[in-house]
Design a protein around this motif. Sequence first.
Motif, PDB file in Angstrom:
ATOM      1  N   GLN A 244       0.860  -1.183   0.000  1.00  0.00           N
ATOM      2  CA  GLN A 244       0.000   0.000   0.000  1.00  0.00           C
ATOM      3  C   GLN A 244       0.893   1.228   0.000  1.00  0.00           C
ATOM      4  N   VAL A 245       0.705   2.097  -0.973  1.00  0.00           N
ATOM      5  CA  VAL A 245       1.605   3.232  -1.163  1.00  0.00           C
ATOM      6  C   VAL A 245       0.869   4.533  -0.832  1.00  0.00           C
ATOM      7  N   PRO A 246       1.258   5.241   0.259  1.00  0.00           N
ATOM      8  CA  PRO A 246       0.581   6.513   0.553  1.00  0.00           C
ATOM      9  C   PRO A 246       0.931   7.557  -0.506  1.00  0.00           C
ATOM     10  N   TYR A 247       0.003   8.478  -0.734  1.00  0.00           N
ATOM     11  CA  TYR A 247       0.306   9.564  -1.673  1.00  0.00           C
ATOM     12  C   TYR A 247       1.350  10.485  -1.046  1.00  0.00           C
ATOM     13  N   GLY A 248       2.137  11.142  -1.891  1.00  0.00           N
ATOM     14  CA  GLY A 248       3.125  12.094  -1.416  1.00  0.00           C
ATOM     15  C   GLY A 248       2.454  13.321  -0.819  1.00  0.00           C
ATOM     16  N   SER A 249       1.299  13.700  -1.401  1.00  0.00           N
ATOM     17  CA  SER A 249       0.575  14.883  -0.919  1.00  0.00           C
ATOM     18  C   SER A 249      -0.922  14.587  -1.019  1.00  0.00           C
ATOM     19  N   PRO A 250      -1.729  15.209  -0.113  1.00  0.00           N
ATOM     20  CA  PRO A 250      -3.176  14.934  -0.160  1.00  0.00           C
ATOM     21  C   PRO A 250      -3.832  15.440  -1.439  1.00  0.00           C
ATOM     22  N   ASP A 251      -3.120  16.241  -2.225  1.00  0.00           N
ATOM     23  CA  ASP A 251      -3.705  16.744  -3.479  1.00  0.00           C
ATOM     24  C   ASP A 251      -3.306  15.910  -4.690  1.00  0.00           C
ATOM     25  N   ASP A 252      -2.529  14.863  -4.486  1.00  0.00           N
ATOM     26  CA  ASP A 252      -2.116  14.043  -5.640  1.00  0.00           C
ATOM     27  C   ASP A 252      -3.349  13.566  -6.397  1.00  0.00           C
ATOM     28  N   GLU A 253      -3.212  13.469  -7.712  1.00  0.00           N
ATOM     29  CA  GLU A 253      -4.309  12.978  -8.549  1.00  0.00           C
ATOM     30  C   GLU A 253      -4.687  11.555  -8.152  1.00  0.00           C
ATOM     31  N   ILE A 254      -5.966  11.225  -8.293  1.00  0.00           N
ATOM     32  CA  ILE A 254      -6.394   9.836  -8.081  1.00  0.00           C
ATOM     33  C   ILE A 254      -6.769   9.275  -9.452  1.00  0.00           C
ATOM     34  N   ALA A 255      -6.092   8.199  -9.836  1.00  0.00           N
ATOM     35  CA  ALA A 255      -6.369   7.616 -11.157  1.00  0.00           C
ATOM     36  C   ALA A 255      -7.827   7.171 -11.223  1.00  0.00           C
ATOM     37  N   ALA A 264       8.049  -8.767 -16.484  1.00  0.00           N
ATOM     38  CA  ALA A 264       8.734  -9.912 -17.096  1.00  0.00           C
ATOM     39  C   ALA A 264       8.044 -11.244 -16.791  1.00  0.00           C
ATOM     40  N   HIS A 265       7.415 -11.358 -15.605  1.00  0.00           N
ATOM     41  CA  HIS A 265       6.822 -12.650 -15.244  1.00  0.00           C
ATOM     42  C   HIS A 265       5.403 -12.500 -14.717  1.00  0.00           C
ATOM     43  N   GLY A 266       4.681 -11.532 -15.253  1.00  0.00           N
ATOM     44  CA  GLY A 266       3.309 -11.315 -14.819  1.00  0.00           C
ATOM     45  C   GLY A 266       2.909  -9.876 -15.077  1.00  0.00           C
ATOM     46  N   TRP A 267       2.155  -9.303 -14.150  1.00  0.00           N
ATOM     47  CA  TRP A 267       1.720  -7.911 -14.352  1.00  0.00           C
ATOM     48  C   TRP A 267       1.439  -7.274 -12.992  1.00  0.00           C
ATOM     49  N   ILE A 268       1.496  -5.933 -12.972  1.00  0.00           N
ATOM     50  CA  ILE A 268       1.278  -5.194 -11.716  1.00  0.00           C
ATOM     51  C   ILE A 268      -0.021  -4.411 -11.801  1.00  0.00           C
ATOM     52  N   TRP A 269      -0.884  -4.564 -10.765  1.00  0.00           N
ATOM     53  CA  TRP A 269      -2.056  -3.682 -10.703  1.00  0.00           C
ATOM     54  C   TRP A 269      -1.706  -2.474  -9.849  1.00  0.00           C
ATOM     55  N   ASP A 270      -2.315  -1.358 -10.189  1.00  0.00           N
ATOM     56  CA  ASP A 270      -2.081  -0.102  -9.472  1.00  0.00           C
ATOM     57  C   ASP A 270      -3.440   0.580  -9.359  1.00  0.00           C
ATOM     58  N   ILE A 271      -3.938   0.659  -8.131  1.00  0.00           N
ATOM     59  CA  ILE A 271      -5.301   1.119  -7.889  1.00  0.00           C
ATOM     60  C   ILE A 271      -5.269   2.332  -6.971  1.00  0.00           C
ATOM     61  N   GLY A 272      -5.853   3.435  -7.414  1.00  0.00           N
ATOM     62  CA  GLY A 272      -5.821   4.666  -6.628  1.00  0.00           C
ATOM     63  C   GLY A 272      -7.027   4.792  -5.706  1.00  0.00           C
ATOM     64  N   LEU A 273      -6.772   4.784  -4.401  1.00  0.00           N
ATOM     65  CA  LEU A 273      -7.843   5.073  -3.428  1.00  0.00           C
ATOM     66  C   LEU A 273      -7.669   6.518  -2.966  1.00  0.00           C
ATOM     67  N   GLN A 274      -8.385   6.909  -1.907  1.00  0.00           N
ATOM     68  CA  GLN A 274      -8.335   8.323  -1.517  1.00  0.00           C
ATOM     69  C   GLN A 274      -7.006   8.728  -0.860  1.00  0.00           C
ATOM     70  N   SER A 275      -6.489   7.877   0.051  1.00  0.00           N
ATOM     71  CA  SER A 275      -5.262   8.308   0.727  1.00  0.00           C
ATOM     72  C   SER A 275      -4.051   7.465   0.351  1.00  0.00           C
ATOM     73  N   ARG A 276      -4.272   6.443  -0.471  1.00  0.00           N
ATOM     74  CA  ARG A 276      -3.148   5.579  -0.837  1.00  0.00           C
ATOM     75  C   ARG A 276      -3.463   4.858  -2.139  1.00  0.00           C
ATOM     76  N   ARG A 277      -2.437   4.220  -2.705  1.00  0.00           N
ATOM     77  CA  ARG A 277      -2.642   3.322  -3.836  1.00  0.00           C
ATOM     78  C   ARG A 277      -2.464   1.890  -3.352  1.00  0.00           C
ATOM     79  N   GLY A 278      -3.223   0.965  -3.918  1.00  0.00           N
ATOM     80  CA  GLY A 278      -2.992  -0.461  -3.683  1.00  0.00           C
ATOM     81  C   GLY A 278      -2.252  -0.986  -4.903  1.00  0.00           C
TER      82      GLY A 278
END
Length: 510
Positions: A244-255, A264-278
Amino acid sequence: MNTQRIVIVGGGTAGWLAAARLAAALTDNVVVTLVESPTVPTIGVGEGTWPSMRATLQSIGITEREVLKHCEASLKQGTLFKGWVNGQADDEYMHPFSLPADYASLNLADWWRSRDDGHLFCHAVTPQAAVATANKAPKQFGMPDYAFALNYGYHLDAGKFAELLKHHCTEQLGVIHIRDDVLGVVSDAMGAIERVELANTPSLSGDLFIDCTGQRALLIGEHLHSPFESLRDTLPNNRAIVTQVPYGSPDDEIASCTLSTAQAHGWIWDIGLQSRRGVGYVHDADKISEDEARATLLTYVSVSTTAEITSSLTTRVVHFEPGYRPEPWRGNCVAIGLSAGFIEPLEASALAMIEQGITTLVENFPANKELLAPVARLYNKKMTAHWASIQDFLLLHYALSQREDTSYWREARSLERLPQGLKDKLLLWQVRAPYHSDAPRLDELFPAASYQYVWLGMNGQLDRVLRGDCHDRSLGAERIDRVLHDVREKTLQLTQALPTNRALLNALTQ
Ligand SMILES: Cc1cc2nc3c(=O)[nH]c(=O)nc-3n(C[C@H](O)[C@H](O)[C@H](O)COP(=O)(O)OP(=O)(O)OC[C@H]3O[C@@H](n4cnc5c(N)ncnc54)[C@H](O)[C@@H]3O)c2cc1C
């Protein structure tokens, strides 16, 4: 005897969603009891939903504001795929939730393969691709709950979602909640489950049992031995490493869409929530070690955040065996959620399958014992067809790739892995684009539009689509020009007028 006592075992998203739908839909004579273990944790992932979740939430009486406020939720408009075709910098396309313009009666995909105008298909046929990639919301300030300018689902915190459902079920819908471990399952002489034995409370008898115990599958697997069909030989991903990756700033864009980036051996999901990304790396554990997977995940994250945040992250490994039970309903027990199966999170179909299962159960509720067997046959047939369509659709993403960089991708692309039905479709699509006859069921999980977006998104980039006249000569050039012109106008209008995902969420959660 009437079906009056429903016992749900398991309090993850599957258990609470089932409890809520059943309690909201069935008469007061039916008592819904949910027992969940105080010691076995929920899986804690499952952050992307489909648009169908809006109808589900409405049907159980939860407002959109509650979901946004309590579940860190944001609005999701589809998936942006990066690097799936050849891994180069400009390799991307989107599978949006909105259908192509005039989809019911006009096959724009067939037009596109005959007259490519240089745009990606997803950008030519719906404003959603442009709106979502600009991190704009799919609705305007002031629009009612669940209403939209462009179709959407949610990104949400899975743990908080289960909590919200639990409160709603117990406080508004009369669901009885027991926190205890199920230690045993007892069947009668005919093989029907009679009761579950609990560690610290009296045993719990029921007429219908719903197994939502996750991968353990305590009732349907351990007790009733309904077979599990592994899909590992066609879809080998069986591990995810998540953070879980917190945003650098509370104003960061949410995808406004899920980002799915091939590795190389699969794929990465990146999901933007309100205060962090999963963020999670789904991969085949036979191909790389846990340390390599973690390093890949952290390298991915480091590109979009500070070194300080990257070095503070903790990771967690989630194991799964891709596959499903062809007989999720046996006797008086139905498995919903991970206990019934799970393939991999590409296209986030698991919560949608849970919704499908619950809706089928509610619509065909076996009011008495005699109805159990016919409903079970209907249910098993329907869910098995859905698993087959998920398998086909996920395989399509791998089969169309041109990546050669690792044995993972060379094997993933192998056409030998494909079921005959999908092989046939790929051949047919050499002379015509996917359309309604490729997804003919009314309750199809993936409409032909989804096939169009992925097939043209991946092949179109490489110009591998066979050019030629429209297969259907009745497609009028004038109508197509008008429809595409409308899409361009609407794209301009909506990208200017709609607020950002962040701005809308701030307004709705205050
Ligand atoms: C890596 C990964 C990523 C995913 N991403 C997505 C996604 O983006 N979108 C999506 O739709 N889905 C996704 N999923 C699937 C999603 O997480 C699940 O479908 C969803 O969370 C439902 O889980 P569940 O309720 O079936 O099981 P769980 O969350 O595992 O819950 C099981 C419950 O059973 C209880 N239990 C177990 N044993 C006992 C016992 N003996 N007695 C009493 N209770 C017991 C536990 O306490 C728990 O409450 C993902 C899954 C994985 C593995």
